[in-house]
Design a protein around this motif. Structure first.
Motif, PDB file in Angstrom:
ATOM      1  N   MET A   1       0.846  -1.204   0.000  1.00 16.29           N
ATOM      2  CA  MET A   1       0.000   0.000   0.000  1.00 16.29           C
ATOM      3  C   MET A   1       0.879   1.250   0.000  1.00 16.29           C
ATOM      4  SD  MET A   1      -3.075   1.442   0.231  1.00 16.29           S
ATOM      5  CE  MET A   1      -4.219   0.207   0.844  1.00 16.29           C
ATOM      6  N   ILE A   2       0.672   2.131  -0.983  1.00 15.92           N
ATOM      7  CA  ILE A   2       1.403   3.398  -1.037  1.00 15.92           C
ATOM      8  C   ILE A   2       0.608   4.450  -0.274  1.00 15.92           C
ATOM      9  CG2 ILE A   2       2.276   5.230  -2.546  1.00 15.92           C
ATOM     10  CD1 ILE A   2       2.568   3.098  -4.747  1.00 15.92           C
ATOM     11  N   ARG A   3       1.262   5.074   0.729  1.00 24.55           N
ATOM     12  CA  ARG A   3       0.603   6.087   1.548  1.00 24.55           C
ATOM     13  C   ARG A   3       1.245   7.468   1.408  1.00 24.55           C
ATOM     14  NH1 ARG A   3      -2.856   3.451   4.941  1.00 24.55           N
ATOM     15  NH2 ARG A   3      -2.423   1.240   5.335  1.00 24.55           N
ATOM     16  N   ALA A   4       2.444   7.521   0.814  1.00 24.65           N
ATOM     17  CA  ALA A   4       3.135   8.799   0.637  1.00 24.65           C
ATOM     18  C   ALA A   4       3.946   8.757  -0.648  1.00 24.65           C
ATOM     19  CB  ALA A   4       4.045   9.086   1.827  1.00 24.65           C
ATOM     20  N   VAL A   5       4.058   9.899  -1.316  1.00 23.40           N
ATOM     21  CA  VAL A   5       4.827  10.003  -2.557  1.00 23.40           C
ATOM     22  C   VAL A   5       5.823  11.150  -2.429  1.00 23.40           C
ATOM     23  CG1 VAL A   5       4.760  10.345  -5.050  1.00 23.40           C
ATOM     24  CG2 VAL A   5       2.873   9.161  -3.902  1.00 23.40           C
ATOM     25  N   VAL A   6       7.077  10.873  -2.775  1.00 22.51           N
ATOM     26  CA  VAL A   6       8.130  11.885  -2.760  1.00 22.51           C
ATOM     27  C   VAL A   6       8.535  12.162  -4.200  1.00 22.51           C
ATOM     28  CG1 VAL A   6      10.399  12.530  -1.888  1.00 22.51           C
ATOM     29  CG2 VAL A   6       8.954  10.961  -0.568  1.00 22.51           C
ATOM     30  N   PHE A   7       8.453  13.415  -4.605  1.00 26.04           N
ATOM     31  CA  PHE A   7       8.821  13.802  -5.962  1.00 26.04           C
ATOM     32  C   PHE A   7      10.188  14.464  -5.970  1.00 26.04           C
ATOM     33  CE2 PHE A   7       4.150  13.903  -6.026  1.00 26.04           C
ATOM     34  CZ  PHE A   7       3.880  13.166  -7.175  1.00 26.04           C
ATOM     35  N   ASP A   8      11.105  13.924  -6.755  1.00 30.10           N
ATOM     36  CA  ASP A   8      12.371  14.599  -6.996  1.00 30.10           C
ATOM     37  C   ASP A   8      12.061  15.906  -7.733  1.00 30.10           C
ATOM     38  OD1 ASP A   8      15.193  14.886  -7.120  1.00 30.10           O
ATOM     39  OD2 ASP A   8      15.155  14.192  -9.194  1.00 30.10           O
ATOM     40  N   VAL A   9      12.968  16.872  -7.645  1.00 32.28           N
ATOM     41  CA  VAL A   9      12.700  18.176  -8.250  1.00 32.28           C
ATOM     42  C   VAL A   9      13.188  18.254  -9.699  1.00 32.28           C
ATOM     43  CG1 VAL A   9      13.106  20.666  -8.075  1.00 32.28           C
ATOM     44  CG2 VAL A   9      12.715  19.320  -6.016  1.00 32.28           C
TER      45      VAL A   9
ATOM     46  N   ARG B   1      -2.860  13.931  -3.537  1.00 29.37           N
ATOM     47  CA  ARG B   1      -3.313  14.371  -2.201  1.00 29.37           C
ATOM     48  C   ARG B   1      -4.816  14.163  -2.036  1.00 29.37           C
ATOM     49  NH1 ARG B   1      -1.428  20.163  -0.497  1.00 29.37           N
ATOM     50  NH2 ARG B   1      -1.562  19.311   1.610  1.00 29.37           N
ATOM     51  N   ALA B   2      -5.551  14.379  -3.113  1.00 28.62           N
ATOM     52  CA  ALA B   2      -7.007  14.180  -3.050  1.00 28.62           C
ATOM     53  C   ALA B   2      -7.353  12.722  -2.759  1.00 28.62           C
ATOM     54  CB  ALA B   2      -7.653  14.628  -4.357  1.00 28.62           C
TER      55      ALA B   2
ATOM     56  N   PRO C   1       1.384  21.859  -4.653  1.00 26.91           N
ATOM     57  CA  PRO C   1       0.591  21.018  -3.749  1.00 26.91           C
ATOM     58  C   PRO C   1       1.500  20.004  -3.057  1.00 26.91           C
ATOM     59  CG  PRO C   1      -0.383  21.116  -5.945  1.00 26.91           C
ATOM     60  CD  PRO C   1       0.996  21.678  -6.064  1.00 26.91           C
ATOM     61  N   SER C   2       1.802  20.201  -1.780  1.00 29.76           N
ATOM     62  CA  SER C   2       2.672  19.279  -1.050  1.00 29.76           C
ATOM     63  C   SER C   2       2.485  19.474   0.442  1.00 29.76           C
ATOM     64  CB  SER C   2       4.146  19.501  -1.429  1.00 29.76           C
ATOM     65  OG  SER C   2       4.577  20.794  -1.033  1.00 29.76           O
ATOM     66  N   ASP C   3       2.846  18.452   1.191  1.00 29.35           N
ATOM     67  CA  ASP C   3       2.784  18.509   2.644  1.00 29.35           C
ATOM     68  C   ASP C   3       4.133  18.883   3.236  1.00 29.35           C
ATOM     69  OD1 ASP C   3      -0.025  17.421   3.231  1.00 29.35           O
ATOM     70  OD2 ASP C   3       0.792  15.911   1.872  1.00 29.35           O
TER      71      ASP C   3
ATOM     72  N   ALA D   1       7.768  11.490   7.033  1.00 27.85           N
ATOM     73  CA  ALA D   1       6.522  11.009   6.432  1.00 27.85           C
ATOM     74  C   ALA D   1       5.709  10.163   7.402  1.00 27.85           C
ATOM     75  CB  ALA D   1       6.825  10.191   5.177  1.00 27.85           C
ATOM     76  N   PRO D   2       4.383  10.299   7.388  1.00 27.98           N
ATOM     77  CA  PRO D   2       3.512   9.480   8.235  1.00 27.98           C
ATOM     78  C   PRO D   2       3.249   8.123   7.590  1.00 27.98           C
ATOM     79  CG  PRO D   2       2.188  11.018   7.000  1.00 27.98           C
ATOM     80  CD  PRO D   2       3.617  11.313   6.635  1.00 27.98           C
ATOM     81  N   ALA D   3       4.322   7.412   7.292  1.00 28.41           N
ATOM     82  CA  ALA D   3       4.204   6.116   6.615  1.00 28.41           C
ATOM     83  C   ALA D   3       5.465   5.318   6.865  1.00 28.41           C
ATOM     84  CB  ALA D   3       3.984   6.313   5.115  1.00 28.41           C
ATOM     85  N   GLU D   4       5.371   4.017   6.711  1.00 31.13           N
ATOM     86  CA  GLU D   4       6.531   3.147   6.819  1.00 31.13           C
ATOM     87  C   GLU D   4       7.321   3.214   5.507  1.00 31.13           C
ATOM     88  OE1 GLU D   4       7.450   1.529   9.601  1.00 31.13           O
ATOM     89  OE2 GLU D   4       5.757   2.595  10.516  1.00 31.13           O
ATOM     90  N   PRO D   5       8.626   2.893   5.527  1.00 29.45           N
ATOM     91  CA  PRO D   5       9.431   2.972   4.307  1.00 29.45           C
ATOM     92  C   PRO D   5       8.813   2.253   3.110  1.00 29.45           C
ATOM     93  CG  PRO D   5      10.852   2.621   6.181  1.00 29.45           C
ATOM     94  CD  PRO D   5       9.433   2.510   6.696  1.00 29.45           C
ATOM     95  N   HIS D   6       8.250   1.051   3.338  1.00 28.48           N
ATOM     96  CA  HIS D   6       7.700   0.275   2.230  1.00 28.48           C
ATOM     97  C   HIS D   6       6.360   0.841   1.743  1.00 28.48           C
ATOM     98  CE1 HIS D   6       5.766  -1.506   5.796  1.00 28.48           C
ATOM     99  NE2 HIS D   6       4.753  -1.783   4.986  1.00 28.48           N
ATOM    100  N   GLU D   7       5.881   1.920   2.397  1.00 29.66           N
ATOM    101  CA  GLU D   7       4.646   2.573   1.979  1.00 29.66           C
ATOM    102  C   GLU D   7       4.913   3.921   1.302  1.00 29.66           C
ATOM    103  OE1 GLU D   7       1.629   0.994   5.489  1.00 29.66           O
ATOM    104  OE2 GLU D   7       2.870   2.782   5.860  1.00 29.66           O
TER     105      GLU D   7
END
Length: 218
Positions: free
Chosen positions: A1-9, A94-95, A119-121, A146-152
Motif C-alpha cells: 500500500m502506497i501512503r506517501a509520494v516523494v517527488f524529486d525536483v 493528495r485528493a 501542492p505538497s505537505d 513522512a507518516p508512513a513506513e518505508p515500504h509505503e
C-alpha cells in the motif's frame, strides 16, 4: 500500500533546460555545444559536473554558484519551468488521501519551490537536512518526516544513481520517470527493469498507477 509520494525536483517536477542554458551563458559557450557535451557525459554514465570541466578544467560548481549569486545571476526556476503535469498530479495524489513531499535541492531551490506554492505537505531540501543524494541519509530524513513506513513511500525520480538505487537501499518503493536527459538514458539500464517498482513517461499517469497498485498490490 502506497501512503506517501516523494517527488524529486530536477527533471521530475522542473524542466532544467533553461537553467542549463544559463550555465552555458555563464561559461561563455554556445548553448547547443554545452547541451551536446552534457548529453555525451550522461550517456557515458559520468558525473554531469564533468561537463563544466570540459570548458573550464578548474571549475568548481559550489564556488561558481556563489559567483553567480554575487553577480545577480543565481540559478532559478519559475512557473514556466514546471512540466505541464506537475500541478495536477500532486493535487490528485493528495485528493486520494496520500501524503506528498517535494525534495532534494539546495535551500535556495527549496525557497523557490515554496514560492510556487506547489501542492505538497513538505518541501525537503538536501541542504536543509545536510545530506545530498545519493547519500541514504537524505532518504532516511524523508522517512522520519513522512507518516508512513518505508515500504509505503514511493520515491519518484529520473535517475537510477541518485534516486532509485539509494531509495531502494533505504527500503522505499521507486518510480523511474522517463523524461529529461537522465530519465531517457537510464531507462535502458538493465537495473531499470529489476529494481524499480514502476516506470512511466508522464506524472499524469501516477494517480491511476497508484490506485491500481494499492488495489492489486503491484
Amino acid at each position: 500500500m502506497i501512503r506517501a509520494v516523494v517527488f524529486d525536483v530536477g527533471e521530475c517536477l522542473v524542466d532544467e533546460t533553461r537553467e542549463y542554458g544559463t550555465w552555458a551563458d555563464w561559461l561563455g559557450v554556445p548553448r547547443h555545444t554545452f547541451a551536446a557535451v552534457f548529453g555525451a557525459v550522461i550517456a557515458r554514465g559520468r558525473d554531469y559536473r564533468e561537463t563544466f570541466q570540459v570548458f573550464r578544467p578548474d571549475f568548481d560548481l559550489a564556488e561558481e554558484r556563489e559567483r553567480r549569486a554575487g553577480a545577480g545571476k543565481s540559478e532559478r526556476f519559475g512557473e514556466d519551468d514546471l512540466y505541464p503535469d506537475v500541478r495536477p498530479t500532486p493535487e490528485a495524489v493528495r485528493a486520494a488521501g496520500l501524503w506528498v513531499v517535494a525534495g532534494n535541492e539546495t535551500v535556495r531551490a527549496g525557497g523557490l519551490l515554496r514560492g510556487l506554492d506547489l501542492p505538497s505537505d513538505l518541501i525537503a531540501t538536501s541542504d536543509g537536512c545536510r545530506a545530498s543524494k545519493p547519500d541514504v541519509a537524505f532518504f532516511e530524513h524523508v522517512i522520519e518526516a513522512a507518516p508512513a513506513e518505508p515500504h509505503e513511500i514511493l520515491y519518484a525520480g529520473d535517475r537510477l544513481d541518485n534516486d532509485i538505487r539509494p531509495a531502494v537501499q533505504a527500503g522505499l518503493l521507486t518510480a523511474l520517470v522517463r523524461r529529461g536527459p537522465w530519465g531517457r538514458s537510464h531507462q535502458h539500464d538493465s537495473d531499470a527493469d529489476v529494481i524499480t517498482t514502476m516506470r512511466f513517461d508522464f506524472l499524469a499517469k501516477l494517480p491511476q498507477i497508484i490506485a491500481k497498485f494499492n488495489t492489486e498490490g503491484r
